[in-house]
Design a protein around this motif. Sequence first.
Motif, short mmCIF file in Angstrom:
data_model
loop_
_atom_site.label_atom_id
_atom_site.label_comp_id
_atom_site.label_asym_id
_atom_site.label_seq_id
_atom_site.Cartn_x
_atom_site.Cartn_y
_atom_site.Cartn_z
N VAL A 67 -4.00 34.68 34.69
CA VAL A 67 -4.86 34.38 35.83
C VAL A 67 -5.15 32.88 35.90
O VAL A 67 -5.13 32.30 36.99
CB VAL A 67 -6.15 35.23 35.77
N ALA A 68 -5.37 32.24 34.78
CA ALA A 68 -5.61 30.79 34.78
C ALA A 68 -4.39 30.05 35.31
O ALA A 68 -4.50 29.11 36.11
CB ALA A 68 -5.96 30.32 33.38
N ARG A 69 -3.21 30.47 34.88
CA ARG A 69 -1.97 29.85 35.34
C ARG A 69 -1.80 30.07 36.85
O ARG A 69 -1.38 29.17 37.58
CB ARG A 69 -0.78 30.42 34.56
N VAL A 126 -3.59 26.01 43.23
CA VAL A 126 -4.32 24.80 43.62
C VAL A 126 -3.39 23.59 43.62
O VAL A 126 -3.45 22.76 44.54
CB VAL A 126 -5.54 24.58 42.71
N LYS A 127 -2.51 23.49 42.65
CA LYS A 127 -1.56 22.37 42.64
C LYS A 127 -0.71 22.35 43.91
O LYS A 127 -0.39 21.30 44.43
CB LYS A 127 -0.66 22.43 41.40
N GLY A 128 -0.37 23.53 44.39
CA GLY A 128 0.41 23.61 45.63
C GLY A 128 -0.36 23.17 46.86
O GLY A 128 0.24 22.80 47.87
N MET A 129 -1.68 23.20 46.79
CA MET A 129 -2.52 22.78 47.93
C MET A 129 -2.90 21.31 47.87
O MET A 129 -3.24 20.72 48.90
CB MET A 129 -3.83 23.58 47.93
N GLU A 130 -2.88 20.72 46.67
CA GLU A 130 -3.40 19.37 46.49
C GLU A 130 -2.61 18.32 47.25
O GLU A 130 -1.42 18.49 47.53
CB GLU A 130 -3.41 19.00 45.01
N THR A 156 -1.03 45.23 40.38
CA THR A 156 0.12 45.68 39.60
C THR A 156 -0.19 45.75 38.11
O THR A 156 0.60 46.28 37.34
CB THR A 156 1.33 44.75 39.79
N GLY A 157 -1.33 45.19 37.72
CA GLY A 157 -1.67 45.18 36.31
C GLY A 157 -0.89 44.16 35.51
O GLY A 157 -0.91 44.18 34.29
N ALA A 158 -0.21 43.25 36.20
CA ALA A 158 0.62 42.25 35.52
C ALA A 158 -0.20 41.33 34.62
O ALA A 158 0.32 40.74 33.69
CB ALA A 158 1.38 41.41 36.55
N HIS A 159 -1.49 41.26 34.89
CA HIS A 159 -2.36 40.39 34.11
C HIS A 159 -2.92 41.08 32.86
O HIS A 159 -3.54 40.44 32.03
CB HIS A 159 -3.53 39.95 34.98
N ALA A 160 -2.70 42.35 32.72
CA ALA A 160 -3.40 43.16 31.71
C ALA A 160 -3.16 42.71 30.27
O ALA A 160 -4.07 42.73 29.46
CB ALA A 160 -3.04 44.62 31.88
N THR A 161 -1.97 42.30 29.95
CA THR A 161 -1.68 41.98 28.55
C THR A 161 -2.20 40.61 28.13
O THR A 161 -2.60 40.43 27.00
CB THR A 161 -0.16 42.06 28.28
N ALA A 162 -2.18 39.66 29.02
CA ALA A 162 -2.67 38.31 28.70
C ALA A 162 -3.49 37.82 29.88
O ALA A 162 -3.19 36.80 30.49
CB ALA A 162 -1.50 37.39 28.42
N ALA A 163 -4.52 38.57 30.21
CA ALA A 163 -5.30 38.37 31.43
C ALA A 163 -5.73 36.93 31.65
O ALA A 163 -5.46 36.36 32.70
CB ALA A 163 -6.51 39.29 31.45
N ASP A 164 -6.40 36.34 30.69
CA ASP A 164 -6.94 35.00 30.89
C ASP A 164 -5.84 33.98 31.16
O ASP A 164 -5.95 33.18 32.08
CB ASP A 164 -7.77 34.57 29.68
N ALA A 165 -4.78 34.02 30.38
CA ALA A 165 -3.71 33.04 30.53
C ALA A 165 -2.97 33.22 31.86
O ALA A 165 -2.70 32.24 32.56
CB ALA A 165 -2.72 33.16 29.37
#
Length: 187
Positions: A173-175, A181-185, A162-171
Amino acid sequence: MLETRARLFDAALAEIGRSGLASADVTAIASAVGVARGTFYFHFPTKEHVLIELERNEEARIVAELDLAQTDTDDLVAVLSLLVRRVVAAERQLGPVVFREMLGLHFSANRPIEDDVSEHPLAEFVIGAITAAREAGRVSSQADAAEMGVFFLTGLFALLATGAHATAADAVVARYVTTMVKGMETR
């Protein structure tokens, strides 16, 4: 024969990159290679098959890179973050149109192949990483690694398609990785 197939593959990706999947013209693809339109269909039953082949190639390449990387396999966030960085790098390499069209096939009724997780090297890698984290006690023993892997990749592909990551990709995707992972722990 293989050379013609490779040239058709490259011409199809160029046409899809220019026009998008729906508007890509098979006649233009065949003309670019100097073959009859039917030759395209001999090698690829549909334009979607070109993107499926591209996806398999990219997944295999990414997993090979991940296998070579020195990563602490006990740290699921680090492993999945590295995977995501490789996938995002593939977007830059392939171009946004081809990349989004390729990922969009996962959500399309036009996906011509019903496939199994075992046919996706990226899915097998993620499932293996979740399984290792579960065995190390970091992920709940109740968690089904295959389900969690599919959930992770489906969400990632939706986010990237969807390109939702395009404007602040790193933040963004990191989030995403951290939240998944928190949901799996184990709690």
